[in-house]
Scaffold this motif. Structure first.
Motif, PDB file in Angstrom:
ATOM      1  N   GLU A  68       0.846  -1.076   0.000  1.00 44.35           N
ATOM      2  CA  GLU A  68       0.028  -0.006  -0.060  1.00 44.35           C
ATOM      3  C   GLU A  68       0.948   1.361   0.094  1.00 44.35           C
ATOM      4  O   GLU A  68       0.641   2.202  -0.732  1.00 44.35           O
ATOM      5  CB  GLU A  68      -1.033  -0.017   1.118  1.00 44.35           C
ATOM      6  N   ARG A  71       2.037   1.774  -3.297  1.00 49.94           N
ATOM      7  CA  ARG A  71       0.982   2.154  -4.366  1.00 49.94           C
ATOM      8  C   ARG A  71       0.461   3.627  -4.118  1.00 49.94           C
ATOM      9  O   ARG A  71       0.238   4.376  -5.218  1.00 49.94           O
ATOM     10  CB  ARG A  71      -0.621   1.525  -3.871  1.00 49.94           C
ATOM     11  N   ARG A  72       1.032   4.254  -3.011  1.00 53.13           N
ATOM     12  CA  ARG A  72       0.717   5.853  -2.794  1.00 53.13           C
ATOM     13  C   ARG A  72       1.968   6.413  -3.100  1.00 53.13           C
ATOM     14  O   ARG A  72       1.708   7.685  -3.316  1.00 53.13           O
ATOM     15  CB  ARG A  72       0.480   5.881  -1.132  1.00 53.13           C
ATOM     16  N   ASP A  78      -0.347   2.250  -8.618  1.00 56.70           N
ATOM     17  CA  ASP A  78      -1.941   2.445  -8.213  1.00 56.70           C
ATOM     18  C   ASP A  78      -2.617   1.935  -9.444  1.00 56.70           C
ATOM     19  O   ASP A  78      -3.595   1.270  -9.420  1.00 56.70           O
ATOM     20  CB  ASP A  78      -2.014   3.715  -8.120  1.00 56.70           C
ATOM     21  N   LYS A  79      -2.304   2.244 -10.766  1.00 58.12           N
ATOM     22  CA  LYS A  79      -2.786   2.172 -11.997  1.00 58.12           C
ATOM     23  C   LYS A  79      -3.023   0.305 -12.017  1.00 58.12           C
ATOM     24  O   LYS A  79      -4.096  -0.239 -12.564  1.00 58.12           O
ATOM     25  CB  LYS A  79      -2.439   2.638 -13.220  1.00 58.12           C
ATOM     26  N   LYS A  82      -4.890  -1.313  -9.365  1.00 56.12           N
ATOM     27  CA  LYS A  82      -6.726  -1.010  -9.970  1.00 56.12           C
ATOM     28  C   LYS A  82      -7.099  -1.982 -11.000  1.00 56.12           C
ATOM     29  O   LYS A  82      -8.196  -2.492 -11.091  1.00 56.12           O
ATOM     30  CB  LYS A  82      -6.866   0.272 -10.096  1.00 56.12           C
TER      31      LYS A  82
END
Length: 121
Positions: A68, A71-72, A78-79, A82
């Protein structure tokens, strides 16, 4: 950590150093999950097996927290997360949908994020 720098450390930004630390930590957590899972499989003492399973689950938690953070804080995570996480069916179909201008919520990927009607015309 010095052996994880492929470039001169002094030339790297603090952000890149932190990303490297996170990726190395993520790798270590995944390795620990693997070790504990193997020990759960082969341990005959029930209580020790439960301890190993508990430890494995803690390492999974640590890996998820680090993922996480990535991701941030690092472009691309993130892409891609998702696109692929929480889908069902073929991951290659999910990839095809994503690269052909589709979305992860299209019919072929069966995600819980959408109604699965992305390909209706």
């Amino acid at each position: 950590m010095a052996d994880h720098w492929t470039e001169t450390e002094a030339n790297l930004t603090e952000g890149t150093k932190n990303i490297t630390r996170a990726i190395k930590t993520f790798m270590e957590e995944l390795e620990a999950v693997m070790f504990y899972q193997q020990r759960v499989d082969v341990t005959t003492d029930k209580e020790l097996q439960e301890v190993f399973a508990h430890n494995r689950d803690e390492e999974i938690e640590h890996a998820c927290m680090t993922l996480e953070w990535l991701r941030r804080n690092m472009d691309g995570w993130d892409k891609e997360l998702k696109t692929y996480l929480f889908t069902s069916g073929s991951l290659l179909t999910v990839e095809e949908d994503a690269t052909e201008g589709g979305s992860a919520s299209s019919e072929g990927s069966n995600t819980s994020a959408g109604l699965g009607i992305g390909k209706l015309k």
